[in-house]
Design a protein around this motif. Structure first.
Motif, PDB file in Angstrom:
ATOM      1  N   LEU A   1      30.243  44.432  34.750  1.00 26.33           N
ATOM      2  CA  LEU A   1      30.342  44.735  33.322  1.00 26.33           C
ATOM      3  C   LEU A   1      31.610  45.516  33.019  1.00 26.33           C
ATOM      4  O   LEU A   1      31.983  46.412  33.770  1.00 26.33           O
ATOM      5  CB  LEU A   1      29.133  45.533  32.864  1.00 26.33           C
ATOM      6  N   GLU A   2      32.246  45.188  31.903  1.00 33.00           N
ATOM      7  CA  GLU A   2      33.464  45.900  31.491  1.00 33.00           C
ATOM      8  C   GLU A   2      33.227  47.394  31.381  1.00 33.00           C
ATOM      9  O   GLU A   2      34.115  48.191  31.638  1.00 33.00           O
ATOM     10  CB  GLU A   2      33.957  45.375  30.142  1.00 33.00           C
ATOM     11  N   SER A   3      32.038  47.779  31.019  1.00 35.20           N
ATOM     12  CA  SER A   3      31.706  49.191  30.824  1.00 35.20           C
ATOM     13  C   SER A   3      31.388  49.916  32.125  1.00 35.20           C
ATOM     14  O   SER A   3      31.131  51.113  32.116  1.00 35.20           O
ATOM     15  CB  SER A   3      30.507  49.314  29.879  1.00 35.20           C
ATOM     16  N   SER A   4      31.447  49.219  33.259  1.00 38.51           N
ATOM     17  CA  SER A   4      31.045  49.851  34.518  1.00 38.51           C
ATOM     18  C   SER A   4      32.151  50.661  35.182  1.00 38.51           C
ATOM     19  O   SER A   4      31.953  51.215  36.247  1.00 38.51           O
ATOM     20  CB  SER A   4      30.501  48.796  35.490  1.00 38.51           C
ATOM     21  N   GLY A   5      33.309  50.727  34.575  1.00 39.66           N
ATOM     22  CA  GLY A   5      34.363  51.566  35.130  1.00 39.66           C
ATOM     23  C   GLY A   5      35.682  50.853  35.255  1.00 39.66           C
ATOM     24  O   GLY A   5      35.845  49.691  34.864  1.00 39.66           O
ATOM     25  N   GLU A   6      36.642  51.563  35.826  1.00 40.25           N
ATOM     26  CA  GLU A   6      38.020  51.082  35.915  1.00 40.25           C
ATOM     27  C   GLU A   6      38.139  49.798  36.734  1.00 40.25           C
ATOM     28  O   GLU A   6      38.911  48.906  36.405  1.00 40.25           O
ATOM     29  CB  GLU A   6      38.885  52.174  36.543  1.00 40.25           C
ATOM     30  N   ARG A   7      37.379  49.680  37.797  1.00 41.68           N
ATOM     31  CA  ARG A   7      37.474  48.483  38.640  1.00 41.68           C
ATOM     32  C   ARG A   7      37.000  47.226  37.923  1.00 41.68           C
ATOM     33  O   ARG A   7      37.362  46.122  38.307  1.00 41.68           O
ATOM     34  CB  ARG A   7      36.706  48.678  39.931  1.00 41.68           C
ATOM     35  N   ALA A   8      36.211  47.399  36.894  1.00 40.72           N
ATOM     36  CA  ALA A   8      35.744  46.240  36.128  1.00 40.72           C
ATOM     37  C   ALA A   8      36.905  45.540  35.443  1.00 40.72           C
ATOM     38  O   ALA A   8      36.820  44.356  35.127  1.00 40.72           O
ATOM     39  CB  ALA A   8      34.695  46.666  35.110  1.00 40.72           C
ATOM     40  N   LEU A   9      38.011  46.252  35.233  1.00 38.97           N
ATOM     41  CA  LEU A   9      39.182  45.680  34.574  1.00 38.97           C
ATOM     42  C   LEU A   9      40.193  45.127  35.576  1.00 38.97           C
ATOM     43  O   LEU A   9      41.197  44.547  35.190  1.00 38.97           O
ATOM     44  CB  LEU A   9      39.839  46.732  33.684  1.00 38.97           C
TER      45      LEU A   9
ATOM     46  N   TRP B   1      27.617  41.538  44.400  1.00 39.41           N
ATOM     47  CA  TRP B   1      28.968  41.865  43.929  1.00 39.41           C
ATOM     48  C   TRP B   1      29.071  43.356  43.703  1.00 39.41           C
ATOM     49  O   TRP B   1      28.279  43.929  42.958  1.00 39.41           O
ATOM     50  CB  TRP B   1      29.274  41.095  42.649  1.00 39.41           C
ATOM     51  N   THR B   2      30.054  43.987  44.394  1.00 40.47           N
ATOM     52  CA  THR B   2      30.227  45.440  44.313  1.00 40.47           C
ATOM     53  C   THR B   2      31.660  45.774  43.918  1.00 40.47           C
ATOM     54  O   THR B   2      32.535  44.894  43.919  1.00 40.47           O
ATOM     55  CB  THR B   2      29.933  46.091  45.676  1.00 40.47           C
ATOM     56  N   GLU B   3      31.902  47.039  43.655  1.00 35.20           N
ATOM     57  CA  GLU B   3      33.260  47.476  43.341  1.00 35.20           C
ATOM     58  C   GLU B   3      34.197  47.241  44.519  1.00 35.20           C
ATOM     59  O   GLU B   3      35.367  46.923  44.324  1.00 35.20           O
ATOM     60  CB  GLU B   3      33.264  48.942  42.916  1.00 35.20           C
ATOM     61  N   GLU B   4      33.699  47.391  45.728  1.00 32.97           N
ATOM     62  CA  GLU B   4      34.525  47.121  46.916  1.00 32.97           C
ATOM     63  C   GLU B   4      34.904  45.640  46.982  1.00 32.97           C
ATOM     64  O   GLU B   4      36.035  45.299  47.337  1.00 32.97           O
ATOM     65  CB  GLU B   4      33.779  47.532  48.189  1.00 32.97           C
ATOM     66  N   ASP B   5      33.980  44.767  46.613  1.00 34.01           N
ATOM     67  CA  ASP B   5      34.268  43.330  46.582  1.00 34.01           C
ATOM     68  C   ASP B   5      35.403  43.018  45.611  1.00 34.01           C
ATOM     69  O   ASP B   5      36.207  42.117  45.860  1.00 34.01           O
ATOM     70  CB  ASP B   5      33.025  42.531  46.182  1.00 34.01           C
ATOM     71  N   VAL B   6      35.463  43.755  44.518  1.00 37.85           N
ATOM     72  CA  VAL B   6      36.519  43.559  43.522  1.00 37.85           C
ATOM     73  C   VAL B   6      37.889  43.774  44.169  1.00 37.85           C
ATOM     74  O   VAL B   6      38.804  42.968  43.998  1.00 37.85           O
ATOM     75  CB  VAL B   6      36.339  44.521  42.318  1.00 37.85           C
ATOM     76  N   LEU B   7      38.018  44.852  44.929  1.00 34.40           N
ATOM     77  CA  LEU B   7      39.302  45.171  45.559  1.00 34.40           C
ATOM     78  C   LEU B   7      39.685  44.136  46.617  1.00 34.40           C
ATOM     79  O   LEU B   7      40.841  43.723  46.695  1.00 34.40           O
ATOM     80  CB  LEU B   7      39.245  46.571  46.170  1.00 34.40           C
TER      81      LEU B   7
END
Length: 105
Positions: free
Chosen positions: A33-41, A88-94
């Protein structure tokens, strides 16, 4: 506008040469979600999804999006993505962002 261009280029890459034209019915989906923090962007959190599916996915969790909306997508990129990512996690984003840079370079 630059982000949409890059996401569309990634879409074309994942069609394995079947498509070289950007789809008209695609919009940028934020997996977290866009609202879940900086990594969402982060670009690693973005994927091209059909407009209708993206609108319907709204603020759902990844698990819900995967089951209810991503499975309905006709895009090869989305199909490959959900086959590779049951969660799907924030680490997966990176990790995904880093992998995308290799493809685009």
């Amino acid at each position: 506008m630059k982000v949409k261009y890059i996401i569309n280029k990634m879409y074309c890459y994942f069609t394995n040469g079947k498509e070289e034209i950007f789809p008209d019915n695609g919009s940028i989906e934020h997996i977290l979600l866009e609202s879940s923090g900086e990594r969402a962007l982060n670009i690693g959190n973005l994927i091209l999804l059909e407009i209708k599916l993206n609108n319907n996915a709204g603020q759902a969790t990844y698990a819900d999006k995967r089951q209810k909306y991503y499975l309905e997508s006709n895009y090869d990129w989305v199909k490959n993505f959900i086959d590779e990512h049951t969660s799907w996690t924030e680490e997966d984003v990176l990790v995904r962002a880093k992998n995308m840079t290799y493809i685009l370079s």
